[in-house]
Design an enzyme around this catalytic site. Structure first.
Site, mmCIF file in Angstrom:
data_model
loop_
_atom_site.group_PDB
_atom_site.id
_atom_site.type_symbol
_atom_site.label_atom_id
_atom_site.label_comp_id
_atom_site.label_asym_id
_atom_site.label_seq_id
_atom_site.Cartn_x
_atom_site.Cartn_y
_atom_site.Cartn_z
ATOM 1 N NE ARG A 304 -3.945 -1.931 2.143
ATOM 2 C CZ ARG A 304 -4.019 -2.835 3.092
ATOM 3 N NH1 ARG A 304 -3.272 -2.725 4.170
ATOM 4 N NH2 ARG A 304 -4.831 -3.847 2.970
ATOM 5 C CG PHE A 425 -7.515 -0.465 -6.225
ATOM 6 C CD1 PHE A 425 -6.939 0.553 -5.505
ATOM 7 C CD2 PHE A 425 -7.068 -0.696 -7.519
ATOM 8 C CE1 PHE A 425 -5.926 1.326 -6.048
ATOM 9 C CE2 PHE A 425 -6.062 0.073 -8.065
ATOM 10 C CZ PHE A 425 -5.494 1.073 -7.332
ATOM 11 C CD GLU A 426 -2.977 -1.334 -3.426
ATOM 12 O OE1 GLU A 426 -2.423 -1.401 -2.314
ATOM 13 O OE2 GLU A 426 -2.397 -0.997 -4.457
ATOM 14 N N GLY A 427 -8.210 -2.562 -0.497
ATOM 15 C CA GLY A 427 -8.903 -2.324 0.767
ATOM 16 C C GLY A 427 -9.558 -0.964 0.707
#
Lengths: 621, 438
Positions: A304, A425-427
């Site tokens: 991240r 995205f990515e959480g």
């Protein structure tokens, strides 16, 4: 002095350190070893862990030269050969562009050199990200390939797996994809339906299932797939647990749907991937059988931090483009740049870019320190801050541009569309806020267990001590956590801001203690409180990052450091006020806290699943 | 301006109101209060019966033996072919207006017309009420000097005007500007009908939407549709699905007791059930060792119609048998679902306790059936088994009460049970139980 800690880090770009790199990289298994408490976690206790944060991490001159050598051609390539508009319209990255990206080595930025990658450190990866961000589709394609697609092999793969797969992945001959999301399972790992069953001869797993929204799903030859397997517990019971597999397209039985038509990042390939009786050899289990959950979490947590520099790079270019427009467009015989409301927007964009850049490189620097520090909270904070700032700043830029921002002839509307995915995205940012707050609270809760237990039991000493401290706090104490003063790490011209940070940190620690005392482990259910905790923490981290960076800039006498001081001070001022508001909202019975009303409104609407107010034109009779 | 006047008038007149009220009601005021309270609970047939209204019932009807036509009754009789609708009603009123330019006997006529409104199905029609008020001669009853204003001017006519408004109120008809205009023309601004109108304008608007669970004005005539409406009315979950298990069969008068379908026994039977996904999941989780119960019939009033429903429920699990909801170890990929801490919420932050929250056993499904005997309900259970396979393993106990409307599990409702509907079968034995249905 600041670079001394960094000399030891995994400086892979330095060609001479090849052996050292191989050693450290290969020793980077799942991060399970006990790690020192990191900066963000200590904030929850009301302390500032100065080590690793002050002074701002630096890279050596050699490395800087190295990265500049690398950046030059990549920048040239993106300026001259990448046609973002065409990529967006056609919904596909042209093959020759992909080939050139491969030639530049951008498919193996973080793959260790022994496997044919560039083996760059996190800091240098962040630097390259700034340039790659010129095109959203390429950024996402590359990120899906190496930040999550092949990251599993680097983090959890065995030597054989690395030797087998990484060289081809690093060269771009094979593209990787990360297959976790399913129709019924977003962030809920328990509802994963894909299943791998061990064959009779115990040499293969038979994989069945469908995955949706897989970036690079149509291009990839190597998939990191997560599926349920049956695991026999030591006590004899059989349980379903997630296992990660490296699946090659050649294993057979893999089909993918047609590419999805998306709002933004239209050039990246996103599609469904179906596995039907795919035979996966047992050697291709990534990590331990049944250990897929940890693998997935580590991959997601590690990827991240780079969003910060990526977005900062994009914002910097955006500022250039809009400034050009604002200084040439005349209205009422004045340039747009002379209007206060336009100036405000530029200040905002510059401030956000500065903060996220500082946070991002601070985090990258921390990650590059020896000892594999756990910076997942910091990385999540960078992601949340930068994605929201990106959306806000691009929206403001469109305001500056007026009508032309809305037209397809200009790149701005594409940037707006592309940036929207960052929040998702990515959480999603909501989920990451929960992660930030809960991980920190878990740490604080463990540390404070003894104290809170004594308080709950009514130990007179502890109670009196707490009351005394509260009294002292309420009488207005000056907080000194050692940032300023003679031995301080912050430059005196930032002393005011540093004191604001110290005050915020101290009272944040107190508030966390109160929250834990009030809610204990049931605080998991108080999402609105957790959101505020996360917001405060993000602000605190941002303040620390800019103070550290601006102090360094003054001391080194970098160009325009007075501008940096200005940005740092304005941000700290604003963040301080926001934090004070959030902290007061976290108090019990705070009039600023409207949570009950908010929840009630939502409940009434959701019960009827509609907007329930009468129309303003309705009459009773 | 006019409203301010009216408000002043309202205060002044309120003292005199009691006397008029008493005169108009011809009954003890207390009975009126009790009746109103009842109406508040159920807007039902009882509320609409004419003995509660201000309309005096004709004296002849109490004596009964000789059927004498009331004056003007022939106006409502003359509709050819017995067609009774708005057009014929309007025609009758217009006929009265044309008969006599002096409108002799208009008060009697209006009272009669008010009584006839339900017959003609126009009791909710504002235009008809305005037409009725239009029958009053204009300007005649307006007070012209201070003394007339001080005392009730033309009390019988004012009373009649109030009666019209009263009937409007009972049927929830909101007066409009034309009503107001007519009343000012007839009785003037300072009069009892105007006072009534002002109060109606104030309160009817406030009460119109007071029910958070509105029932449509016109209920569907088809019992299946009505049952669907009733089920939707009771079920808060919008995901719940209504299933019609059995459509009513036309009864065969030749062989009312057909051997193939003995449970229908001549009455057309239909049943519709409702179940939400949550209830379905709860039923699937239910421990087969514990029986579940079909209970009922309980009554549900939808305006003036009463339907009876049954529920499928289980007893509350004793605390030791409730399985604690466990958070799986590896659940959320992104954030911890639970904190590993030893302490929980403090007592002074625990707002969960609620005195109104009484724990009950789970309810798995509801149904409204045309008949309330066990055989019909067994069919419903059979139908449920198609979507709930778990039901096959759970013993079902039928607890059907003879008299509808009382909860078997609790101490019972405050209200006396409503009269039994004619459709209900007499053969039902109270508390009949049977194990292992289905």
């Amino acid at each position: 002095m600041s670079g001394c800690g960094l000399i030891l880090r995994t400086a892979a770009a330095a060609r001479v350190c090849r052996a050292l790199v191989a050693f450290t990289e290969s020793r980077r298994p799942l991060r399970t070893s006990p790690r020192s408490a990191t900066f963000a976690k200590e904030l929850f206790l009301g302390k500032i862990e100065k080590k690793g944060v002050f002074p701002f991490p630096e890279v050596s001159q050699d490395e800087l030269n190295e990265i500049n050598q690398l950046v030059g051609p990549v920048e040239k390539f993106f300026m001259e050969e990448v046609d973002s508009r065409r990529i967006d319209q056609e919904g596909k990255i042209p093959d020759e562009t992909l080939e050139n990206l491969k030639k530049l080595g951008l498919f193996g930025i973080q793959v260790p050199e022994e496997y044919g990658g560039l083996g760059l450190s996190n800091t240098m990866y962040a630097r390259l990200g700034e340039i790659i961000s010129q095109d959203g589709s390429i950024t996402v394609t590359l990120a899906a390939h190496q930040a999550i697609g092949l990251k599993g092999i680097i983090l959890a793969g065995s030597e054989e797996q690395k030797a087998r797969y990484l060289p081809k992945l690093a060269s771009g001959e094979h593209i990787a994809a990360f297959c976790l999301t399913e129709p019924a399972s977003g962030s809920d790992a328990a509802s994963i339906r894909a299943r791998a069953v061990l064959s009779e001869d115990k040499k293969h797993y038979i994989l069945n299932g469908s995955k949706v929204w897989i970036t690079n799903g149509g291009l990839a030859s190597i998939f990191t797939v997560f599926a349920k397997t049956e695991i026999a517990d030591p006590d004899g019971s059989v349980k379903d647990k997630i296992t990660a597999f490296i699946v090659e397209r050649d294993f057979g039985g893999i089909t993918n749907g047609k590419p999805e038509d998306k709002l933004g990042i239209r050039g990246s390939n996103t599609c469904e991937v179906h596995f039907e009786n795919t035979k996966v050899p047992v050697e291709n289990v990534l990590g331990d059988v049944g250990g897929g959950f940890k693998v997935a979490m580590n991959i997601l947590n590690s990827g991240r931090f780079s969003m910060g520099s990526t977005v900062a790079g994009m914002l910097k270019r955006l500022i250039e483009m809009t400034a050009e427009y604002a200084c040439t467009r005349k209205q009422f015989n004045k340039n747009l740049s002379e209007f206060g409301l336009i100036q405000e927007k530029f200040a905002l964009m510059a401030q956000k870019a500065y903060v996220m850049e500082s946070m991002s490189y601070l985090t990258a620097g921390m990650l590059d320190q020896p000892g594999f520090p756990d910076c997942s909270i910091e990385a999540a904070m960078v992601k949340v801050f930068s994605s929201e700032a990106a959306w806000q700043c691009i929206s403001e830029a469109l305001q500056i541009l007026g009508g032309s921002g809305y037209m397809k002839d200009y790149p701005y509307e594409r940037m707006l569309r592309d940036s929207r995915i960052l929040l998702i995205f990515e959480g999603t940012n909501e989920i990451l806020r929960m992660y930030i707050a809960l991980t920190g609270l878990q740490h604080a809760g463990r540390t404070l267990t003894a104290r809170i237990k004594e308080l709950k039991r009514g130990n007179m000493n502890t109670v009196m001590e707490t009351i005394g401290r509260r009294l002292r706090d309420s009488l207005g104490r000056t907080v000194d956590l050692g940032l300023t003063g003679n031995l301080g790490v912050v430059h005196p011209s930032l002393a005011d801001s540093a004191r604001k940070l110290e005050e915020n940190v101290y009272y944040f620690g107190r508030t966390v203690e109160t929250l834990l005392l009030r809610f204990g482990k049931t605080i998991v259910e108080e999402q609105l409180l957790l959101k505020r905790v996360a917001n405060i923490l993000i602000n605190l981290y941002g303040m620390t990052a800019v103070l550290s960076r601006a102090s360094r800039a003054i001391r080194l006498g970098l160009r325009n450091h007075d501008h940096e001081v200005l940005l740092a001070n304005t941000f700290c001022m604003e963040a301080h006020l926001q934090n004070l508001l959030s902290l007061s909202q976290l108090d019990k019975h705070a009039p600023e806290n409207l949570d009950e009303q908010i929840k009630k409104v939502a409940q009434q609407i959701l019960e009827k699943r509609a907007y329930i107010c009468a129309h303003p034109l309705d009459r009773a009779s | 301006m006019s409203w301010a006047q009216a408000a002043l008038l309202a205060r002044g007149l309120s003292r005199g109101w009691g006397g008029l009220c008493g005169a108009a009601l011809r009954g003890a005021p207390f009975s009126q209060v009790a009746a109103l309270a009842l109406r508040g609970l159920h807007r039902s047939a009882a509320a609409c019966s004419s003995d509660l209204s201000l309309v005096p019932s004709p004296p002849e009807s109490q004596r009964r033996p000789v059927k004498v036509l009331e004056p003007h009754e022939e106006l409502f009789k003359q509709a050819p072919g017995g067609e009774r609708d708005k057009a014929s009603f309007v025609r009758a009123v217009q006929c009265f207006g044309q008969q006599d330019v002096r409108r002799r006997g208009h008060v009697d006529f209006i009272y009669l017309a008010l009584r006839k409104m339900r017959e003609f199905g126009v009791q909710r029609d504002l235009a008809v009420y305005n037409l009725l008020l239009d029958v009053f001669p204009k300007e005649v009853f307006r007070p012209r000097n201070v003394f007339q204003r001080m005392f009730v001017h033309y009390p019988r006519q004012q009373e009649c005007g109030v009666a019209v408004l009263e009937q409007m109120e009972q049927h929830g008809v909101m007066p409009d500007t034309q009503t107001e205009f007519l009343l000012t023309q007839i009785f003037g601004r300072r009069s009892y009908p105007m006072l009534k109108l002002v109060r109606m304008k104030l309160w009817l608007t406030r009460f119109k939407n007071v029910n958070p669970f509105p029932v449509p004005l016109h209920l569907p005539p088809d019992p299946v549709d009505l049952a669907k409406l009733g089920l939707r009315h009771m079920e808060p979950d919008l995901s719940a699905r209504v299933t019609v298990y059995q459509m009513s069969l036309p009864s065969d008068p030749a062989s009312p007791e057909e051997p193939a379908q003995p449970h229908i026994v001549g009455t057309p039977v239909s049943s519709a059930g409702i179940q939400s996904p949550d209830q379905q999941a709860a039923l699937a989780r239910h421990n087969p060792a514990r029986p579940i119960f079909v209970e009922g019939p309980f009554s549900l009033w939808l305006r003036d119609k009463c339907v009876y429903y049954h529920i499928l429920r289980a007893d509350l699990l004793p605390p030791e048998e409730r399985d604690v909801e466990e958070v799986p170890e590896e659940w959320s990929l992104f954030y911890p679902m639970q904190l590993d801490l030893e302490y929980a919420r403090s007592a002074w932050d625990d707002s969960e306790f609620d005195i109104n929250e009484v724990e009950e056993g789970p309810i798995f499904a509801m149904c409204i059936a045309g008949a309330h005997d066990q055989a019909t309900l067994a069919k419903w259970i059979q139908g449920l088994q198609e979507t709930n396979p778990a039901l096959a393993r759970i013993p079902v106990v039928f607890r059907l009460a003879g008299s509808a409307g009382e909860l078997l599990t609790s101490s019972g409702m405050e209200e006396p049970p409503p009269p039994r509907p004619e459709a209900q079968e007499e053969e039902e034995v109270p508390q009949r139980q049977q194990q292992g249905q289905g």
